[in-house]
Design a protein around this motif. Structure first.
Motif, PDB file in Angstrom:
ATOM      1  N   CYS A  13       0.857  -1.182   0.000  1.00 22.09           N
ATOM      2  CA  CYS A  13       0.000   0.000   0.000  1.00 22.09           C
ATOM      3  C   CYS A  13       0.894   1.233   0.000  1.00 22.09           C
ATOM      4  O   CYS A  13       2.051   1.159   0.395  1.00 22.09           O
ATOM      5  CB  CYS A  13      -0.882   0.033   1.248  1.00 22.09           C
ATOM      6  N   SER A  15       0.333   3.892   1.928  1.00 20.02           N
ATOM      7  CA  SER A  15       0.524   4.202   3.350  1.00 20.02           C
ATOM      8  C   SER A  15      -0.367   3.245   4.122  1.00 20.02           C
ATOM      9  O   SER A  15      -1.228   2.598   3.544  1.00 20.02           O
ATOM     10  CB  SER A  15       0.134   5.654   3.638  1.00 20.02           C
ATOM     11  N   CYS A  17      -3.245   2.510   6.641  1.00 20.02           N
ATOM     12  CA  CYS A  17      -4.403   3.143   7.281  1.00 20.02           C
ATOM     13  C   CYS A  17      -4.440   2.731   8.755  1.00 20.02           C
ATOM     14  O   CYS A  17      -4.148   1.576   9.084  1.00 20.02           O
ATOM     15  CB  CYS A  17      -5.687   2.732   6.586  1.00 20.02           C
ATOM     16  N   TYR A  19      -6.637   1.968  10.891  1.00 20.05           N
ATOM     17  CA  TYR A  19      -7.584   0.951  11.384  1.00 20.05           C
ATOM     18  C   TYR A  19      -7.283  -0.433  10.814  1.00 20.05           C
ATOM     19  O   TYR A  19      -7.912  -1.413  11.182  1.00 20.05           O
ATOM     20  CB  TYR A  19      -9.027   1.334  10.992  1.00 20.05           C
ATOM     21  N   CYS A  20      -6.288  -0.528   9.920  1.00 20.69           N
ATOM     22  CA  CYS A  20      -6.148  -1.719   9.074  1.00 20.69           C
ATOM     23  C   CYS A  20      -5.256  -2.787   9.702  1.00 20.69           C
ATOM     24  O   CYS A  20      -4.117  -2.514  10.068  1.00 20.69           O
ATOM     25  CB  CYS A  20      -5.546  -1.297   7.736  1.00 20.69           C
ATOM     26  N   SER A  24      -0.764  -5.832   4.875  1.00 24.60           N
ATOM     27  CA  SER A  24      -0.409  -4.776   3.921  1.00 24.60           C
ATOM     28  C   SER A  24       0.814  -4.025   4.442  1.00 24.60           C
ATOM     29  O   SER A  24       0.943  -3.790   5.646  1.00 24.60           O
ATOM     30  CB  SER A  24      -1.583  -3.821   3.737  1.00 24.60           C
ATOM     31  N   GLY A  63      -3.781  -5.286   0.977  1.00 28.75           N
ATOM     32  CA  GLY A  63      -2.946  -4.456   0.119  1.00 28.75           C
ATOM     33  C   GLY A  63      -3.780  -3.636  -0.867  1.00 28.75           C
ATOM     34  O   GLY A  63      -4.981  -3.504  -0.750  1.00 28.75           O
ATOM     35  N   THR A  64      -3.080  -3.104  -1.818  1.00 22.87           N
ATOM     36  CA  THR A  64      -3.720  -2.281  -2.844  1.00 22.87           C
ATOM     37  C   THR A  64      -3.327  -2.805  -4.225  1.00 22.87           C
ATOM     38  O   THR A  64      -2.328  -2.348  -4.806  1.00 22.87           O
ATOM     39  CB  THR A  64      -3.299  -0.804  -2.699  1.00 22.87           C
ATOM     40  N   ASN A  97      -7.962   1.581  -4.801  1.00 21.77           N
ATOM     41  CA  ASN A  97      -8.168   2.807  -4.044  1.00 21.77           C
ATOM     42  C   ASN A  97      -8.669   3.866  -5.017  1.00 21.77           C
ATOM     43  O   ASN A  97      -8.232   3.918  -6.166  1.00 21.77           O
ATOM     44  CB  ASN A  97      -6.852   3.257  -3.413  1.00 21.77           C
ATOM     45  N   ARG A 134      -7.114   8.126   5.156  1.00 14.21           N
ATOM     46  CA  ARG A 134      -7.132   7.778   3.739  1.00 14.21           C
ATOM     47  C   ARG A 134      -6.401   8.837   2.921  1.00 14.21           C
ATOM     48  O   ARG A 134      -6.413  10.024   3.271  1.00 14.21           O
ATOM     49  CB  ARG A 134      -8.579   7.649   3.237  1.00 14.21           C
TER      50      ARG A 134
END
Ligand code: SF4
Length: 371
Positions: A13, A15, A17, A19-20, A24, A63-64, A97, A134
């Motif tokens: 990712c 960055s 987040c 809460y995550c 990632s 992840g992203t 995203n 975010r």
């Protein structure tokens, strides 16, 4: 059992987040060619274990995965087509995203074969997006949704509710706006504080408080009501769709069908020689890729599940779904009856379902049912 779902994990990712708790990671530099080759190698490893299967869905998660290049996505999809038979209606989802950089790649992802995108919008409110850490703002999310709608046959987006200070009235208004932007699928998650996250530290320090239990329940009920009225009933705890537009890949998990998980930390469930096998890949990206380069796969554990474990997993997965599950053996009345009388479960013939109230507190229901 011939159908197979495929999950591909991209662990990076931009960055993290707060809460995550997903697998990632943020890295300054990623050798994408190396990562591509490793994913292709691990696909080959699992294809050798699952000959003759038909792939019905492919899901790029993270992840992203929208940070992958379209070439990598295309290479994975080409390799899947070379290794397995593909169902003509195969669903191919990519999580993205909603940033402008990623939206600019949507056409290339489409050309690579992706036919469904799931966008991490999370909130239609700039203050909430900032709180959630975010990288995008609302305007960017709206633009990305617009590109997604024009590019893909199917799209969905995620929202997070039960944010600090959120009222039922404000959430209802946000949901109404979301419905104006939605296609046929929405995922709506309740904010929870997961151990080991930045939010866990900040929450313990008293930096913010979540809405109290009563408000959380009211927010959940508002979500169920409003989305049902709008023709997007919950088919799973957090997932809403018009009938027929459910995410087929996630349904495969909840219906306890077979799936292969490729990439760091990915899990799989495979029926091999009549037995259900659980697979788990090494979690840390560098450890995983080293193992794949050394031995062709990054599997950390392959375990044959006992009949009791299979039964428990089927219940845990199936009761998440509004359709529930067909019981293959009766459950103990002493455990089941109080849950039915309490309004948390229903039993219709052999079909066991959790009610909306039961789904809202499914862990507690399951603890009474099977612990
Ligand atoms: S973008 Fe998604 S996977 Fe990455 S850190 Fe944020 S929530 Fe986690």
């Amino acid at each position: 059992m011939t159908d197979l779902a495929l999950y591909i994990h991209w662990p990076f990712c931009k960055s993290k987040c707060p809460y995550c708790d997903f697998n990632s990671h943020v890295r300054e530099r990623i050798e994408e060619g190396r990562w591509r080759n490793a994913l292709l190698a691990e696909l080959g490893h699992y294809a050798a274990m699952t000959p003759g299967r038909t792939v019905t869905s492919i899901f790029f998660g993270g992840g992203t995965p929208s940070l992958m290049s379209a070439e990598t996505v295309a290479a994975v999809l080409d390799r899947v087509a070379a290794l397995w038979r593909r169902d003509p209606g195969v669903e191919i989802t990519l999580e993205a995203n909603p940033s402008s950089v990623e939206a600019a790649r949507f056409r290339d992802f489409r050309a690579a074969g992706v036919n469904r995108v799931s966008l991490g919008v999370q909130a239609l409110d700039d203050d909430a997006l900032e709180f959630l850490g975010r990288a995008h703002d609302q305007a960017e999310a709206l633009d990305a949704l617009d590109v997604a709608r024009r590019t893909f046959e199917r799209f969905s987006f995620d929202l997070i509710y039960a944010r600090p200070g959120q009222t039922v009235a404000a959430w209802r208004a946000e949901l109404d706006r979301a419905l104006g932007l939605a296609g046929e699928h929405l995922s709506v998650y309740q904010l929870t504080i997961e151990p080991g996250t930045a939010f866990a530290t900040a929450h313990a320090r008293g930096d913010f408080a979540l809405p109290d239990e009563e408000t959380q329940a009211a927010l959940y009920e508002t979500t169920q009501e409003r989305l049902s009225e709008a023709g997007l009933p919950a088919y799973e705890i957090s997932n809403h769709a018009r009938p027929g537009a459910e995410c087929r890949h996630n349904l495969a998990y909840w219906r306890y069908r077979d799936y292969v998980g490729v990439g760091p930390g990915a899990h799989g469930r495979l029926t091999l020689e009549g037995r259900k096998v659980a697979t788990r890949q090494r979690r840390a990206p560098e450890t995983w890729i080293d193992a794949v380069e050394r031995q062709g796969h990054g599997t950390e554990e392959t375990a044959i599940l006992t009949p009791d474990e299979v039964r428990e997993e089927r219940l845990m997965m199936g009761l998440r779904l509004a359709e529930g599950i067909m019981l293959d053996a009766p459950l103990e009345p002493a455990r089941l009856d109080p849950l039915i009388e309490g309004g948390f479960l229903t039993l219709d013939g052999d079909r066991l379902k959790a009610t909306p109230a039961g789904r809202q507190r499914l862990n507690a229901v399951l603890a009474r049912l099977i612990d």
